[in-house]
Design an enzyme around this catalytic site. Structure first.
Site, PDB file in Angstrom:
ATOM      1  N   HIS A  20      71.422  16.563  34.257  1.00 22.59           N
ATOM      2  CA  HIS A  20      72.238  17.734  34.615  1.00 22.59           C
ATOM      3  C   HIS A  20      71.302  18.920  34.744  1.00 22.59           C
ATOM      4  O   HIS A  20      70.650  19.294  33.757  1.00 22.59           O
ATOM      5  CB  HIS A  20      73.282  18.007  33.538  1.00 22.59           C
ATOM      6  N   HIS A 198      80.585   9.513  34.553  1.00 23.18           N
ATOM      7  CA  HIS A 198      80.322   9.321  33.131  1.00 23.18           C
ATOM      8  C   HIS A 198      81.494   8.507  32.572  1.00 23.18           C
ATOM      9  O   HIS A 198      82.663   8.877  32.765  1.00 23.18           O
ATOM     10  CB  HIS A 198      80.284  10.660  32.393  1.00 23.18           C
ATOM     11  N   GLU A 201      80.729   6.970  27.062  1.00 24.86           N
ATOM     12  CA  GLU A 201      79.753   7.710  26.236  1.00 24.86           C
ATOM     13  C   GLU A 201      80.416   7.871  24.864  1.00 24.86           C
ATOM     14  O   GLU A 201      80.027   7.231  23.892  1.00 24.86           O
ATOM     15  CB  GLU A 201      79.423   9.065  26.872  1.00 24.86           C
ATOM     16  N   ASP A 279      69.393  13.240  30.619  1.00 19.94           N
ATOM     17  CA  ASP A 279      70.698  13.908  30.500  1.00 19.94           C
ATOM     18  C   ASP A 279      70.548  15.434  30.501  1.00 19.94           C
ATOM     19  O   ASP A 279      70.663  16.057  31.557  1.00 19.94           O
ATOM     20  CB  ASP A 279      71.438  13.412  29.242  1.00 19.94           C
ATOM     21  N   ASP A 280      70.311  16.030  29.332  1.00 24.90           N
ATOM     22  CA  ASP A 280      70.179  17.493  29.211  1.00 24.90           C
ATOM     23  C   ASP A 280      68.930  17.798  28.373  1.00 24.90           C
ATOM     24  O   ASP A 280      69.027  18.139  27.186  1.00 24.90           O
ATOM     25  CB  ASP A 280      71.423  18.075  28.540  1.00 24.90           C
TER      26      ASP A 280
HETATM   27  N1  HPA Z   1      78.421  14.036  29.009  1.00 27.17           N
HETATM   28  C1  HPA Z   1      79.413  14.689  29.571  1.00 27.17           C
HETATM   29  N2  HPA Z   1      79.241  15.842  30.192  1.00 27.17           N
HETATM   30  C2  HPA Z   1      78.029  16.362  30.264  1.00 27.17           C
HETATM   31  C3  HPA Z   1      76.956  15.728  29.687  1.00 27.17           C
HETATM   32  C4  HPA Z   1      77.165  14.489  29.041  1.00 27.17           C
HETATM   33  O1  HPA Z   1      76.257  13.813  28.499  1.00 27.17           O
HETATM   34  N3  HPA Z   1      75.892  16.514  29.925  1.00 27.17           N
HETATM   35  C5  HPA Z   1      76.299  17.577  30.635  1.00 27.17           C
HETATM   36  N4  HPA Z   1      77.608  17.492  30.836  1.00 27.17           N
HETATM   37 ZN    ZN Z   2      75.406  13.389  31.419  1.00 24.85          ZN
END
Ligand code: HPA
Ligand code: ZN
Length: 334
Positions: A20, A198, A201, A279-280
């Protein structure tokens, strides 16, 4: 079996498929942009920001992540953000990246779709010229908002489809199943866009089935909860449906309390097309090679497994076949 070293990982060509761009905003740039754009943030120092990055689940992260994105105002801000990430790709030998962006986080604050897409895309073009990094852009819908809002967002993106490869689905998973977005994914498909989401998770394995069977996605982001359902794992193997797994994200958000318990390598050994992603990275403690290194430290990742993960990343990507084969050959040559 040789354990992978950082030196080996630095030489390994890789694709990143779950990143992201707003999640690559480092505290230093957050501060610089908050000053440049005169946006108040509730932190006095970089140290204070880093100290706030202690999460106990997805939502506790998202609350801070959306707040951070509020300093992004101008086209140049999106350019600077994206360029900083691409420089890290170059350092980690990520040769191809498929970047998520969350337009609704910006358009809700009055920032134009054009500003966001043009800033990011200009950086992608410059990084390809400067470092040869290839890239694609994936527009994500925020699943905590309505499907109508997602439809409106897709409408706003229509003038910029030449810049967009696909659509995805992110934000708060629990209570917002993939099926909530059936119509907008159908419209995106009709526009020729690739589909990802997604799923699995924090949400159940059922959400992975919904993403596959109702949204018709070709790739699942995270997807680790598939381990609760043997039939699902068998299907992922049979159909070679890729999972874009994010190890450091999963421990930062307490999906797993210990990296030693992470299922990525057992899924790999069973034949699931798993890939490694950040991811982030600004929030979860590392970019691509730090994610790989966490698997070395906790799960004894071997060189052969690292190569397989890298080959999976190219096979799972949306690049054309000729380039895919070229990248895979460069991994096999190591
Ligand atoms: N999951 C869901 N939304 C998100 C994520 C994530 O890992 N990272 C940024 N937005
Ligand atoms: Zn993500």
């Amino acid at each position: 079996m040789t354990t992978a070293s950082l030196e080996f990982l630095n030489k390994l060509p890789k694709a990143e498929l779950h990143l992201h761009i707003e999640g690559s905003l480092e505290p230093e740039l957050l501060f610089e942009l908050s000053k440049r754009n005169q946006i108040d943030i509730p932190f006095k120092s970089v140290e204070e920001v880093r100290a706030a990055y202690k999460f106990h689940n997805l939502q506790s992260f998202l609350d801070i992540y959306y707040q951070g994105a509020s300093v992004l105002i101008h086209e140049q801000d999106f350019y600077d953000l994206t360029m900083a990430y691409l420089k890290r790709c170059q350092e980690d030998h990520v040769v191809h990246t498929e970047i998520f962006f969350d337009p609704q986080t910006h358009t809700e604050r009055g920032i134009a779709m054009k500003t966001v897409i043009e800033g990011i895309s200009r950086a992608l073009k410059d990084a390809e010229q400067e470092w040869g990094i290839t890239s694609q852009l994936i527009l994500c819908f925020l699943r905590h908002l309505s499907e109508e809002a997602a439809i409106e967002t897709l409408e706003q993106a229509k003038p910029y489809l030449e810049y967009i490869k696909g659509v995805g689905l992110d934000s708060s998973e629990l209570g917002h199943p993939p099926s909530k977005f059936t119509n907008v994914f159908k419209s995106a498909k009709a526009l020729g866009l690739e589909l990802v989401a997604h799923a699995g998770e924090e949400g159940p394995a059922d959400y992975i089935y919904e993403a596959l069977d109702i949204l018709n996605v070709s790739r699942i982001d995270h997807g680790v909860r598939c381990i609760d359902d043997d039939n699902l794992v068998a299907r992922l193997i049979e159909e070679q449906i890729p999972l874009t797994v994010c190890p450091l994200s999963n421990t930062a958000l307490c999906v797993y309390d210990d990296m030693a318990k992470h299922p990525i390598l057992s899924l790999l050994e069973k034949g699931v097309c798993v890939t490694v992603n950040a991811d982030d990275p600004a929030y979860f403690g590392g970019y691509m090679n730090e994610n790989f290194m966490s698997l070395v430290t906790s799960l004894n990742l071997t060189e052969a497994q690292a190569k397989k993960l890298a080959i999976n990343s190219f096979n799972a990507s949306f690049i054309d076949d000729a380039l895919k084969q070229k990248y895979i050959a460069s991994v096999e040559a190591l």
